[in-house]
Write a protein that holds these residues in place. Structure first.
Motif, PDB file in Angstrom:
ATOM      1  N   GLN A 177       0.831  -1.207   0.000  1.00 52.48           N
ATOM      2  CA  GLN A 177       0.000   0.000   0.000  1.00 52.48           C
ATOM      3  C   GLN A 177       0.862   1.252   0.000  1.00 52.48           C
ATOM      4  O   GLN A 177       1.272   1.727   1.055  1.00 52.48           O
ATOM      5  CB  GLN A 177      -0.936  -0.011   1.218  1.00 52.48           C
ATOM      6  CG  GLN A 177      -1.965   1.108   1.208  1.00 52.48           C
ATOM      7  CD  GLN A 177      -2.909   1.024   2.385  1.00 52.48           C
ATOM      8  OE1 GLN A 177      -2.972   0.004   3.079  1.00 52.48           O
ATOM      9  NE2 GLN A 177      -3.657   2.087   2.645  1.00 52.48           N
ATOM     10  N   PRO A 178       1.132   1.828  -1.167  1.00 45.19           N
ATOM     11  CA  PRO A 178       1.923   3.059  -1.211  1.00 45.19           C
ATOM     12  C   PRO A 178       1.111   4.265  -0.757  1.00 45.19           C
ATOM     13  O   PRO A 178      -0.119   4.189  -0.630  1.00 45.19           O
ATOM     14  CB  PRO A 178       2.284   3.180  -2.696  1.00 45.19           C
ATOM     15  CG  PRO A 178       1.146   2.501  -3.403  1.00 45.19           C
ATOM     16  CD  PRO A 178       0.738   1.362  -2.504  1.00 45.19           C
ATOM     17  N   VAL A 179       1.802   5.369  -0.516  1.00 47.93           N
ATOM     18  CA  VAL A 179       1.143   6.640  -0.230  1.00 47.93           C
ATOM     19  C   VAL A 179       1.400   7.569  -1.406  1.00 47.93           C
ATOM     20  O   VAL A 179       2.380   7.420  -2.127  1.00 47.93           O
ATOM     21  CB  VAL A 179       1.642   7.264   1.091  1.00 47.93           C
ATOM     22  CG1 VAL A 179       1.287   6.373   2.269  1.00 47.93           C
ATOM     23  CG2 VAL A 179       3.146   7.525   1.047  1.00 47.93           C
ATOM     24  N   THR A 227       2.843  14.914   3.378  1.00 47.05           N
ATOM     25  CA  THR A 227       1.744  14.918   4.350  1.00 47.05           C
ATOM     26  C   THR A 227       1.557  13.553   5.008  1.00 47.05           C
ATOM     27  O   THR A 227       0.714  13.392   5.875  1.00 47.05           O
ATOM     28  CB  THR A 227       0.420  15.346   3.678  1.00 47.05           C
ATOM     29  OG1 THR A 227       0.164  14.500   2.552  1.00 47.05           O
ATOM     30  CG2 THR A 227       0.494  16.791   3.218  1.00 47.05           C
ATOM     31  N   SER A 228       2.347  12.568   4.576  1.00 46.56           N
ATOM     32  CA  SER A 228       2.364  11.273   5.259  1.00 46.56           C
ATOM     33  C   SER A 228       3.405  11.327   6.368  1.00 46.56           C
ATOM     34  O   SER A 228       4.310  12.166   6.346  1.00 46.56           O
ATOM     35  CB  SER A 228       2.685  10.147   4.276  1.00 46.56           C
ATOM     36  OG  SER A 228       1.714  10.080   3.254  1.00 46.56           O
ATOM     37  N   MET A 229       3.300  10.396   7.326  1.00 47.23           N
ATOM     38  CA  MET A 229       4.206  10.455   8.476  1.00 47.23           C
ATOM     39  C   MET A 229       4.542   9.055   8.978  1.00 47.23           C
ATOM     40  O   MET A 229       3.678   8.198   9.094  1.00 47.23           O
ATOM     41  CB  MET A 229       3.557  11.284   9.591  1.00 47.23           C
ATOM     42  CG  MET A 229       4.445  11.518  10.822  1.00 47.23           C
ATOM     43  SD  MET A 229       4.305  10.190  12.070  1.00 47.23           S
ATOM     44  CE  MET A 229       2.652  10.466  12.691  1.00 47.23           C
ATOM     45  N   VAL A 288       4.532   3.342  13.049  1.00 45.95           N
ATOM     46  CA  VAL A 288       3.388   3.321  12.134  1.00 45.95           C
ATOM     47  C   VAL A 288       3.601   4.313  10.999  1.00 45.95           C
ATOM     48  O   VAL A 288       4.317   5.310  11.129  1.00 45.95           O
ATOM     49  CB  VAL A 288       2.062   3.643  12.859  1.00 45.95           C
ATOM     50  CG1 VAL A 288       1.803   2.664  13.990  1.00 45.95           C
ATOM     51  CG2 VAL A 288       2.063   5.071  13.379  1.00 45.95           C
ATOM     52  N   LEU A 289       2.955   4.028   9.886  1.00 47.95           N
ATOM     53  CA  LEU A 289       2.920   4.942   8.751  1.00 47.95           C
ATOM     54  C   LEU A 289       1.481   5.346   8.515  1.00 47.95           C
ATOM     55  O   LEU A 289       0.606   4.486   8.360  1.00 47.95           O
ATOM     56  CB  LEU A 289       3.478   4.255   7.493  1.00 47.95           C
ATOM     57  CG  LEU A 289       3.326   5.012   6.167  1.00 47.95           C
ATOM     58  CD1 LEU A 289       4.112   6.316   6.191  1.00 47.95           C
ATOM     59  CD2 LEU A 289       3.775   4.127   4.993  1.00 47.95           C
ATOM     60  N   VAL A 290       1.226   6.643   8.503  1.00 47.84           N
ATOM     61  CA  VAL A 290      -0.110   7.164   8.199  1.00 47.84           C
ATOM     62  C   VAL A 290      -0.018   8.028   6.952  1.00 47.84           C
ATOM     63  O   VAL A 290       1.006   8.670   6.694  1.00 47.84           O
ATOM     64  CB  VAL A 290      -0.695   7.969   9.375  1.00 47.84           C
ATOM     65  CG1 VAL A 290      -0.932   7.080  10.582  1.00 47.84           C
ATOM     66  CG2 VAL A 290       0.204   9.133   9.757  1.00 47.84           C
ATOM     67  N   THR A 318      -4.426  11.384   4.781  1.00 49.02           N
ATOM     68  CA  THR A 318      -5.719  11.476   5.457  1.00 49.02           C
ATOM     69  C   THR A 318      -5.623  11.007   6.908  1.00 49.02           C
ATOM     70  O   THR A 318      -6.636  10.884   7.578  1.00 49.02           O
ATOM     71  CB  THR A 318      -6.765  10.630   4.718  1.00 49.02           C
ATOM     72  OG1 THR A 318      -6.422   9.240   4.824  1.00 49.02           O
ATOM     73  CG2 THR A 318      -6.855  11.028   3.248  1.00 49.02           C
ATOM     74  N   LYS A 319      -4.385  10.740   7.345  1.00 47.98           N
ATOM     75  CA  LYS A 319      -4.100  10.219   8.693  1.00 47.98           C
ATOM     76  C   LYS A 319      -4.654   8.810   8.910  1.00 47.98           C
ATOM     77  O   LYS A 319      -4.842   8.367  10.038  1.00 47.98           O
ATOM     78  CB  LYS A 319      -4.649  11.175   9.774  1.00 47.98           C
ATOM     79  CG  LYS A 319      -4.143  12.609   9.633  1.00 47.98           C
ATOM     80  CD  LYS A 319      -2.633  12.664   9.518  1.00 47.98           C
ATOM     81  CE  LYS A 319      -2.136  14.086   9.246  1.00 47.98           C
ATOM     82  NZ  LYS A 319      -0.682  14.118   8.933  1.00 47.98           N
TER      83      LYS A 319
END
Length: 459
Positions: free
Chosen positions: A88-90, A95-97, A106-108, A111-112
């Motif tokens: 699952q890429p971003v 704006t990802s973290m 964790v990776l969000v 959209t968090k």
């Protein structure tokens, strides 16, 4: 000079400078903590400057992944060795973290929403959430641990969850306590780190050997048993010339695994489960600034099961080795352009069913292909002639090919997809003749008689 333009030019220069600096920002640390997360082009680097971790984009699509690669001063060619969010890429790295939340790394996304997590349960953590850190070690292991006590066993480590690369010091095996399997899984292709079809793992049947699997089900290679005295695998003779790797096999009531170390710790080496279906052992050459192949298995590319997908052939003497059968075309051309042929080929013109004829009054015909290795999963019947064998195939809608043996009178019929055909060299006498069912329109002069077969000759 118009003094009013100076502020504008100065602001543009500052904007350019900020954007330039934004392209790569090392945080001058080897850890992610509750107070220090990663976003955008920020990275962490192991304490000895061997590995780096951050966001990367492997291809042309705007897909970003959290990955680990060799630091540029060690290996000048960016070489990714581990990926967190393979499935699952971003779409926006800024704006990802990637950070510590509830004692997990964790990776969000933008959209968090949760994309990836170490998924450690709260009952296995000790200490407060603020004392948990993720540390990147010089051996390429990303470790989640309690900050105040690094001597404790890690709460989680990337060595237990390898991607496509096997680094020195890590394991490939099975843990009887945690029921975890450490195996390598190829990328889908050179631009997509999603899990591909090929994997390397310890033989689950208990033999002290490695096996390569297609689609986690079909074994197509084995390393042979481990020879403890000579410290080699029986079917990898290249290991006899080994002066680089110190391999070990460990088995006990808790776990069974293979691992290796380097005789010279200054050397950089890795084993890669390549998306071509071959396992490759590579060593970095500081002189030529490139990876040098030490060995690869299977030696013949066409021995990789399912490499070319359905309705295709593999030819070891041609580049690329995969091609669609006559009357078929790549199912996903974009994948084929990246040397990912697993999707195979699809029929250009649909078949008639049974004895039905097309509008011009012609039936489906058969293309003769010589010097072929035959697909598996055939159905066998004893018939009186090749005409009868062909008739059986023609009268079944699902039949896609047949082969006939004049010696035994045996008729082999294939239904559905044809997988893993090889076109052998002219000097190879082990090949058979296979007849591929095609729509009559695929032939320049559709034969009026069912027994007239167009022949495809290979030179």
């Amino acid at each position: 000079m118009d003094t009013k333009t100076i502020p504008t030019k100065f602001m543009l220069f500052l904007l350019f400078l900020c954007l330039h600096l934004r392209t790569h920002v090392s945080l001058a640390t080897d850890a992610i903590t509750a107070d220090q997360s990663l976003s955008g082009d920020e990275t962490i680097v192991s304490s000895g400057g061997v590995f780096e971790l951050g966001f990367f984009k492997p291809g042309k699509l705007p897909n970003y992944y959290v990955g680990m690669w060799y630091y540029k001063r060690v290996v000048t060619v960016k070489t990714v060795v581990w990926v967190a969010n393979r499935k699952q890429p971003v779409s926006d790295r800024f704006t990802s973290m990637l950070g510590i939340i509830d004692s997990n790394l964790v990776l969000v996304d933008e959209t968090k929403s949760l994309v990836w997590s170490t998924n450690v349960t709260s009952t296995t953590t000790s200490g407060s959430a603020t004392s948990i850190q993720a540390v990147l070690l010089d051996n390429g292991n990303l470790v989640l641990r309690v900050e105040s006590n690094s001597s404790l066993l890690p709460l989680w480590q990337s060595f237990d969850h390898p991607a496509h690369t096997w680094l020195a010091g890590s394991k490939i095996g099975f843990n009887n306590v945690t029921k975890q399997t450490q195996k390598l899984t190829s990328w889908k292709n050179s631009e997509d780190p999603a899990p591909g079809l090929f994997s390397l793992e310890l033989d689950p049947n208990g033999s002290n050997s490695y096996i390569l699997l297609w689609n986690s089900s079909r074994q197509y290679w084995t390393s042979g048993s481990w020879d403890e005295h000579n410290r080699i695998f029986s079917l990898i003779p290249e290991m006899r010339l080994n002066y680089i790797y110190n391999c070990s096999y460990v088995t006990n009531e808790n776990e069974s695994y293979f691992t290796y170390a380097l005789y010279d710790p200054k050397k950089i080496s890795q084993a890669v489960m390549h998306f071509s279906g071959q396992i490759q052992q590579l060593t970095w050459s500081e002189t030529s600034k490139q990876w040098i192949l030490f060995w690869s298995q299977p030696r013949k590319q066409c021995d990789v099961y399912g490499l070319c997908g359905a309705f295709s052939t593999c030819n070891a003497t041609s580049l690329p080795s995969c091609s669609c059968l006559k009357g078929f075309e790549p199912k996903r051309q974009g994948d084929w352009n990246l040397n990912d042929h697993a999707s195979g080929c699809s029929r250009i013109t649909g078949l008639q069913c049974g004895n039905a004829t097309s509008l011009n009054g012609t039936q489906d015909q058969f293309l003769e292909m010589t010097r072929m290795t035959l697909s598996e999963n055939d159905q066998y019947a004893e018939v009186g002639s090749i005409v009868e064998c062909e008739s059986i195939c023609l009268n079944h809608c699902s039949c896609t090919a047949y082969s006939y043996s004049y010696e035994s009178g045996g008729c082999s019929i294939w239904n559905g997809d044809l997988l893993h055909q090889q076109q052998l060299e002219a000097s190879d006498t082990n090949g058979r003749t296979m007849y591929i069912r095609l729509a009559a329109s695929e032939f320049e002069n559709p034969p009026k008689s069912r027994r007239r077969i167009e022949t495809l000759r290979f030179r």
